[in-house]
Structures are given as structure tokens and as C-alpha cells.
Design a protein around this motif. Structure first.
Motif, PDB file in Angstrom:
ATOM      1  N   UNK A 196      27.882  38.394  30.833  1.00  0.00           N
ATOM      2  CA  UNK A 196      27.659  37.199  31.631  1.00  0.00           C
ATOM      3  C   UNK A 196      28.809  36.200  31.498  1.00  0.00           C
ATOM      4  N   UNK A 197      29.314  36.050  30.283  1.00  0.00           N
ATOM      5  CA  UNK A 197      30.313  35.017  30.022  1.00  0.00           C
ATOM      6  C   UNK A 197      31.712  35.580  29.819  1.00  0.00           C
ATOM      7  N   UNK A 198      31.885  36.889  30.007  1.00  0.00           N
ATOM      8  CA  UNK A 198      33.156  37.559  29.786  1.00  0.00           C
ATOM      9  C   UNK A 198      33.515  37.618  28.308  1.00  0.00           C
ATOM     10  N   UNK A 199      32.549  37.305  27.423  1.00  0.00           N
ATOM     11  CA  UNK A 199      32.779  37.440  25.991  1.00  0.00           C
ATOM     12  C   UNK A 199      32.415  38.846  25.537  1.00  0.00           C
ATOM     13  N   UNK A 200      32.841  39.193  24.325  1.00  0.00           N
ATOM     14  CA  UNK A 200      32.604  40.533  23.785  1.00  0.00           C
ATOM     15  C   UNK A 200      31.173  40.672  23.297  1.00  0.00           C
ATOM     16  N   UNK A 201      30.606  41.866  23.488  1.00  0.00           N
ATOM     17  CA  UNK A 201      29.303  42.190  22.932  1.00  0.00           C
ATOM     18  C   UNK A 201      29.476  42.902  21.592  1.00  0.00           C
TER      19      UNK A 201
END
Length: 782
Positions: A196-201
Motif C-alpha cells: 500500500x505504501x511502497x514500503x517493504x514487507x
């Protein structure tokens, strides 16, 4: 002269026709052993069903078939005191030996000839075996075992840009990745893909770092796990590494949109049984990026190297040394022409990098005919960073850092497992997992989290399997999880019963209490992002726990199909939620629960006061590839809800309500020994949930503002995606080649991902998952 010329021409034509008419052959060999104790099974019967050839295993448990015509085969293995086992879907190709390792489960009854075991007895229920053959044959898997899993009941992709899995309505964070039985850090490239936020999972990514060339068959568990599995709530993908050919040197080269692969395997010497297997891969998109070609402005690159070295010994067991490493990047550079900016992202430069590596050693030894010990030592680590810069409209050469994220994880894991069979009715299995782990997080932007945490996860376990009657098998287990970082723990009983109602029908019931530690961004949360008070309010949180109940029925049908029905209930508790009142907190998120958390950070004080509940029924029918075709049809109906700090029961983010998958294919063999394969997979999933956006407030604050009191009340449209894979295989005397075309989302359906408020559009903008993607590949084995 003319007669000699005519004779020579006839001889040449005859030779050419003879060569063309020759049947290409290869070798299939392997070994047979006890599943738990690894005891060698000499004298076992091994049959190649399609051609009626048979043999028995030698004193060392080995068997061998030479000069077998290339094609599809099934192996049937029987041994006195063991359940017969059928190994289907074996593809024999020229230039490549097929090496298999067969594990049999003991049986106290004489079963009907029709009774064969089609999956290995690791668990009584909620388990699937993912074979390398399926990974290479199923449509649009991108050679990734996690993407194969979406063909199974109750499993959905969180976003089809990545391989994060929603299992029975649980968040993808509930799944655990294992390698050789030990938990490792996220083994995927581009772990920010599809978020959703372009951050890493923590658990998914665009491409698995481990190439299919290195993988053996893997296990995928979806609930009520046996006692040896811990620190996971929704599922476990336990990947196994293949042993290289120890008799002859072989090579594999593959080129496609995913990447360029080169693999080699073989013995270290003719006198030694030691072998190696190594693979290097470089992304095709990276080659395009080097030439200045981008995808929607994104320069996407990755590369990886992996290997295994197997060293069998005469008296000290078998040693396997392995390693993998990968680096990936996704660089988005905004146009410096402001007039070309259409969406909010167009005014940003975004740099994302990810590096992951792991090395390990396994040691397996048989200590007598009834006892085996396996030990594994693995160290793994990853680092990823994402920097977001906003460009000045007045001067686009100036940019300002507005988002900064960095994650560092390292694990040093040791496990040892002892299996001892007292007699035909009793088996004891006990072991220990020790994992020293360090997590560091830095996040600056709209939410703030930073810090470092280290501790040891201690997980001893024990299992007792007892067969009180010929058709009844029971299993009792106990698992303990302790975390030294905050001195929290969980004691977890496990139990299972399997009843063989008839030679073709069985019933099972499994129960387990399971727990999982919180994500690092939860433990390292900063309470107040406005004042950046660094008091770590969540560091003492306990693990989230869940009671899993699974009841299953399986019938082996007369024409080779397998029907499975499972119903399950998961009661989840000790879930971190927000309980503070508005008087004590600068802001309140009454609907927040970590059951909906994916990659975002937390800046609130949480307490283990929330609950969740998942229940459903799953049905699957599977016919393996025989007589030229295969089918796997699966579906589920489920409900996934949670209760936050305000006491209101809501749907979770992933409460889609249903899953359906049709996977099937047909192979046609031509007269010239070529194989045409036509494969399809159709996914129809209930739409996930989203939270409505407050448009007026979003316009005022120039950012996306959600109506959190109405969390997950918006149900997105159902997800629909048909995939296609067409391949052509051709065998030659000393090599084989495969040309394949995969098309993901043939219908180019726009499947919703999420919506957000765009400051340039000044309105709500929907984001969609991947459209139609064709992938052409060429594979050469020799």
C-alpha cells in the motif's frame, strides 16, 4: 561412379532415418527410506507403471532404471510393513537424469492395492506438497513455489505483483518462510512490490531469490501445524534444497523476462559421491535498465547466486553446505518537466534497494535402524532501504527527503531433531530450535519508528505418535516458545487423529495452540509521532496466539483423483490493539488491530486485548498428470473477523468470503517425440476489504485520511484472473529444450488493489493490480 554415388546417398538417407527413428532415453534412479528414521529400506519393490518395468532396492536402498524412453511416468513403491506410495508426474527428459528420494510411512495393516499415499506423512491435515514439476508446469507461477500455492483452497495472493499469501483470511505477515526446516528472513527480491505504501514487507516480494534450479519439493502448511512448527499463525512454506547429480555433470540454461539463469551440477570426482549444484541469475529487466529501458519510469533490477554442496560419508552421516544471496533495486526517477506530472507519485524520486543472504550447514545421521538425528545451522540477514524525495516545482533540480525507511534483520539459527521408532506402533520425535535475532528499524515520515532489538527465540518441542489400532493413528505434541528480548513465552499443546475408514477413505482431526511474535515495527513503535517520545510502549507485548481446529475427509477415487474436504476454526487472541481513551492519547485508532497490519508502522501504545476469528470450509479435487491431462479444482467459503480496542467486531482486511481456482492442462505428444503443453489457471476470489476515505478532510490536509471508525466496510470487487501457459518440449540424443509462453491475466482484467487521495488529481484515485503480462522463456538442459 553413378552406382557408388547412389549407394552412398541411400546409405546416408538410411542412417538419417535411423537416427530420427531412434527413441531418446534417459536414467531414473534414487533411494527408498523410512520417512522419520531415514532407515534404509532394502528389498522394496519399485515399479515404473506406464511401461511395466520393476526392480527391487539394493542393500543401500538404491534403485535404478536405465535406458528408459523419455516421457511421463509414475513410480509405485511397496515395502513390507509400509504403506504403498505413488509418485506421479515424473517427467523424464534426455540429457538429464531423474533422481528421486522416496520416503515411506510404516503401516500396521495390509492395505488394498488401490490404497496409495499421494502426499508424504508430515501432517494429518492442512498440508500440500509443492513439487518442482508443478512449479515448472503451472501457468504464470514465475517459477515461484509461493505462487503455485494460490491454486490451493483457502489461499489468495495479497497483491499479484508479489508472492505474499493470504491464508484462510489471515494477514500475509502470519506466514513463515523456512529453508531446510529452519526459519529464515524474507527470501524474496523487491519486498516492497504490491504494498500500500511502497514500503517493504516482512514476508513477501516480487521474485523468490531461490531459483527453481536449486529447489526440491517443498511443504506448504495452512493450519494446526505439528509440534515442530512454531512462531507462525497462518502458514509455513518449508523449502527444501535439491542435491546435485553425483554421477555425471549436467547444465541448465534459461532465458526469459524473469531473468537469465545458468546452472551446473555434478560430482566432484568419479570416485566420490560428493556433489555440487550452483545457479546464477540476472534479471532481464536489469539488462533492459542498463540500456535505458524502464517500466513506467521504474528501473527494476535483481540478481542472485545460490548453491548446495553435498558430502556423504561412510560412518558420519551426510553433510550439506548451502548458501544464497540476492540484490535487487527499484529506482523511480521523476520527469523534470512539471507539465508531465499527472499523479502524485510523478513528483517524487524514489530509491529502493534490498539485499539478502543466507549460508547454512545440515548434518543428517542414522544412529541405528530405528533412530536418526538431523541438525541444521543457518545464518541469514537482509537489509533494505527506501528514500523518497519530493521535487520542487519551482526548480526540479532541487529535491527534499520526505520519507526514509531502513530495515535490517539478521538471524543465527540452530535446530536439532531426533526421531526414534520404538516399534511399529510408537514413534517419538523431539527437537530444539534456537534463533538469535537482531532487528533494526528506522522510519521517518508521516509515521515514526526506530530502534534496535535483539534476543533469542527458544523453541523446544516433542511429539509422540501412537497407533492403538490398525486403522487409527494418534499424535500428541507440545511446543514451547520463549523470547528473551521481553521475557514472554507460550506453551502450546498439539494433537491429531487419523482414521483410515476404508482403503480409499480417511478422516482426520487436528488441534493446535499456536503463537507468533509481533513484527519489529510493533515492538519498536514510538508512542507519539508529534513529540517523538522514545519510550517504546510496546516492547513488552506478548505473542499473538490462536487455537486452530481442523477436521478433514479424504477419498482416493477409482480413476486416480483425490477429493479433500476440510473445515476449520481459528480463534485468535492476545492481539495488539489500541485501548487508550482520547484523554490519554493525542489520537485514537479504535479499529486498529495488528491482524490487518502489512508493511506500515505503528506509533500508538498497544495492548494484547484484541481477538480474531476465522472459519470456513475448503474443497479440492486433484487428478495428477496421467493419460495426458491433469486437473486441480479448489474452492473455499470463509469468514474472517476481528475485535479491536473498541469492542466492535469487524471484517478483517482480507475477509473476501470465498476463493476458487481451476488449474489444469493437456499434453500432446507428437510423432517426432515433441510435447505440446496447454495449461491454464483461473482465479476467482472474493474482493478484499478497504476503509472509506474522508474526501473533505483529505482535501483539507492534502493527504489520504481514512474514516477509521468505518474500517474495512468497503468491499472491493471480486478478483478474477485467467492465466495461460503454452510450452513446446523437444528431446534430442543428449539434450532437451523447452520454449514456453506464459500470459498472466489473459483477459487484462482490472483488479482493484486500493484507493488513495491524490494531491495532483485532487480526488480519490483507484490503484489496480497487474494487467496482462506475457512472459516468453527458453530452457535448455544438457
Amino acid at each position: 561412379m553413378n552406382k557408388n554415388l547412389l549407394f552412398t546417398l541411400c546409405l546416408w538417407l538410411s542412417s538419417a532415418l535411423l537416427v530420427h527413428a531412434q527413441t531418446n532415453t534417459t536414467t531414473i534412479r534414487g533411494s527408498v527410506q523410512d520417512f522419520e528414521t531415514r532407515a534404509i529400506l532394502a528389498g522394496a519393490s519399485v515399479q515404473l507403471i506406464e511401461i511395466g518395468q520393476g526392480t527391487i532396492t539394493a542393500a543401500d536402498g538404491s534403485f535404478r532404471f536405465e535406458k528408459v524412453p523419455v516421457g511421463r511416468y509414475s513410480l509405485k513403491i511397496t515395502s513390507l510393513g509400509y504403506s504403498p506410495y505413488l509418485l506421479p508426474e515424473l517427467l523424464l527428459e534426455s540429457g538429464k537424469e531423474k533422481i528421486v528420494s522416496i520416503s515411506l510411512a510404516p503401516s500396521t495393516q495390509q492395505l488394498d492395492e488401490a490404497m496409495v499415499i499421494s502426499s508424504k506423512p508430515l501432517a494429518f491435515s492442512s498440508i500440500q506438497e509443492i513439487t518442482v514439476e508443478q512449479t515448472l508446469r503451472y501457468a504464470a507461477t514465475y517459477l515461484d513455489p509461493a505462487r503455485v500455492a494460490t491454486s490451493f483452497p483457502g489461499v489468495a495472493s495479497a497483491n499479484d505483483q508479489a508472492n505474499g499469501l493470504v491464508i484462510r483470511g489471515n494477514t500475509p505477515n502470519g506466514m513463515q518462510w523456512r529453508l531446510e526446516g529452519v526459519e529464515i528472513v524474507n527470501p524474496n527480491h523487491l519486498s516492497n512490490a504490491g504494498t500500500f505504501s511502497d514500503r517493504a514487507t516482512q514476508t513477501g516480494g516480487g521474485v523468490n531469490i531461490l531459483s527453481t534450479q536449486l529447489l526440491d519439493d517443498s511443504y506448504f502448511l495452512t493450519g494446526a501445524f505439528p509440534a515442530e512448527y512454531g512462531n507462525a499463525l497462518s502458514g509455513v512454506l518449508d523449502m527444501k534444497l535439491r542435491t546435485g547429480n553425483n554421477e555425471q555433470t549436467e547444465f541448465t540454461a534459461q532465458a526469459g523476462l524473469i531473468g537469465l539463469d545458468v546452472a551446473a551440477e555434478g560430482p566432484f570426482s568419479k570416485k566420490s559421491k560428493a556433489s555440487y549444484l550452483v545457479n546464477y541469475r540476472y534479471s532481464f529487466t536489469g539488462l533492459l535498465g542498463a540500456m535505458g529501458v524502464t517500466f513506467g519510469g521504474e528501473d527494476i533490477r535483481f540478481q542472485d547466486l545460490s548453491f548446495t554442496i553435498t558430502l556423504p560419508t561412510a560412518k558420519h552421516g551426510e553433510f550439506k553446505f548451502f548458501g544464497l544471496g540476492g540484490y535487487s533495486s527499484n529506482i523511480f526517477k521523476a520527469s523534470r518537466n512539471v507539465d508531465e506530472w499527472v499523479f502524485q507519485k510523478d513528483g517524487f524520486d524514489i530509491d529502493y534497494t534490498n539485499a539478502m543472504g543466507a549460508v547454512g550447514l545440515t548434518h543428517s545421521i542414522q544412529m541405528g535402524p530405528k533412530t536418526s538425528v538431523k541438525s541444521v545451522l543457518v545464518t541469514s540477514a537482509l537489509e533494505n532501504g527506501r528514500d523518497g524525495y519530493i521535487l520542487s516545482k519551482a526548480n526540479t533540480d532541487r529535491r527534499f527527503l520526505v520519507e526514509e525507511d531502513a530495515i535490517s534483520k539478521s538471524r543465527l539459527s540452530y535446530s536439532t531433531t531426533l526421531s526414534h521408532r520404538l516399534n511399529a506402533k510408537h514413534l517419538i520425535k523431539t527437537g530444539l530450535f534456537l534463533t538469535y535475532q537482531v532487528d533494526e528499524i528506522l522510519s521517518r515520515g508521516s509515521q515514526v519508528s526506530d530502534g534496535r532489538m535483539e534476543g533469542t527465540v527458544i523453541q523446544p518441542y516433542a511429539t509422540w505418535q501412537w497407533k492403538p489400532a490398525k486403522r487409527l493413528t494418534t499424535e500428541l505434541g507440545l511446543h514451547y516458545l520463549g523470547y528473551t528480548y521481553n521475557k514472554t513465552n507460550s506453551v502450546e499443546p498439539r494433537a491429531a487423529v487419523h482414521f483410515q475408514a476404508s482403503p480409499r477413505q480417511s478422516i482426520s482431526f487436528s488441534y493446535g495452540l499456536h503463537s507468533q511474535l509481533q513484527q519489529p515495527q510493533v515492538y519498536l513503535a514510538v508512542k507519539n509521532s508529534n513529540t517523538q517520545a522514545n519510550d517504546r510502549p510496546n516492547r513488552l507485548l506478548s505473542p499473538t496466539r490462536a487455537h486452530h481446529f481442523v477436521a478433514g475427509y479424504q477419498q482416493n477415487l477409482s480413476k486416480g483423483g483425490i477429493l479433500k474436504i476440510e473445515t476449520y476454526l481459528q480463534n485468535i487472541f492476545d492481539v495488539p490493539v489500541v485501548t487508550l481513551s482520547p484523554v490519554l492519547s493525542y489520537r485514537v485508532l479504535p479499529s486498529f488491530s495488528t491482524l490487518n497490519l502489512v508493511e506500515n508502522f505503528v506509533d500508538q501504545k498497544l495492548e494484547n486485548a484484541g481477538t480474531g476469528r476465522n472459519y470456513g470450509v475448503e474443497v479440492s479435487y486433484q487428478k495428477y498428470l496421467t493419460k495426458g491431462y491433469y486437473v486441480l479444482i479448489s474452492g473455499s467459503l470463509y469468514n474472517s473477523t476481528y475485535v479491536g480496542g473498541d469492542g466492535i467486531r469487524r471484517s478483517t482486511r482480507y475477509n473476501g468470503g470465498h476463493t476458487f481456482s481451476f488449474t489444469g492442462g493437456k499434453e500432446i505428444i507428437t510423432k517426432k517425440q515433441a510435447i505440446w503443453g496447454f495449461n491454464t489457471r483461473i482465479l476467482w476470489l472474493g474482493g478484499f476489504r478497504d476503509t472509506p476515505i474522508d474526501l473533505e478532510t483529505s482535501q483539507a490536509e492534502q493527504t489520504t485520511v481514512y474514516s477509521v471508525k468505518d474500517a474495512f466496510t468497503v468491499k472491493m470487487k471480486d478478483y478474477f484472473r485467467p492465466d495461460l501457459r503454452i510450452y513446446w518440449k523437444k528431446n534430442h540424443a543428449k539434450y532437451n529444450r523447452t520454449l514456453a509462453l506464459d500470459i498472466q491475466n489473459v483477459s487484462n482484467t482490472e483488479n482493484e488493489a486500493f484507493s488513495y487521495y491524490d494531491i495532483l488529481q485532487r480526488q480519490l484515485v483507484p490503484r489496480y493490480q497487474l494487467g496482462m503480462i506475457p512472459v516468453l522463456s527458453y530452457r535448455w538442459e544438457f
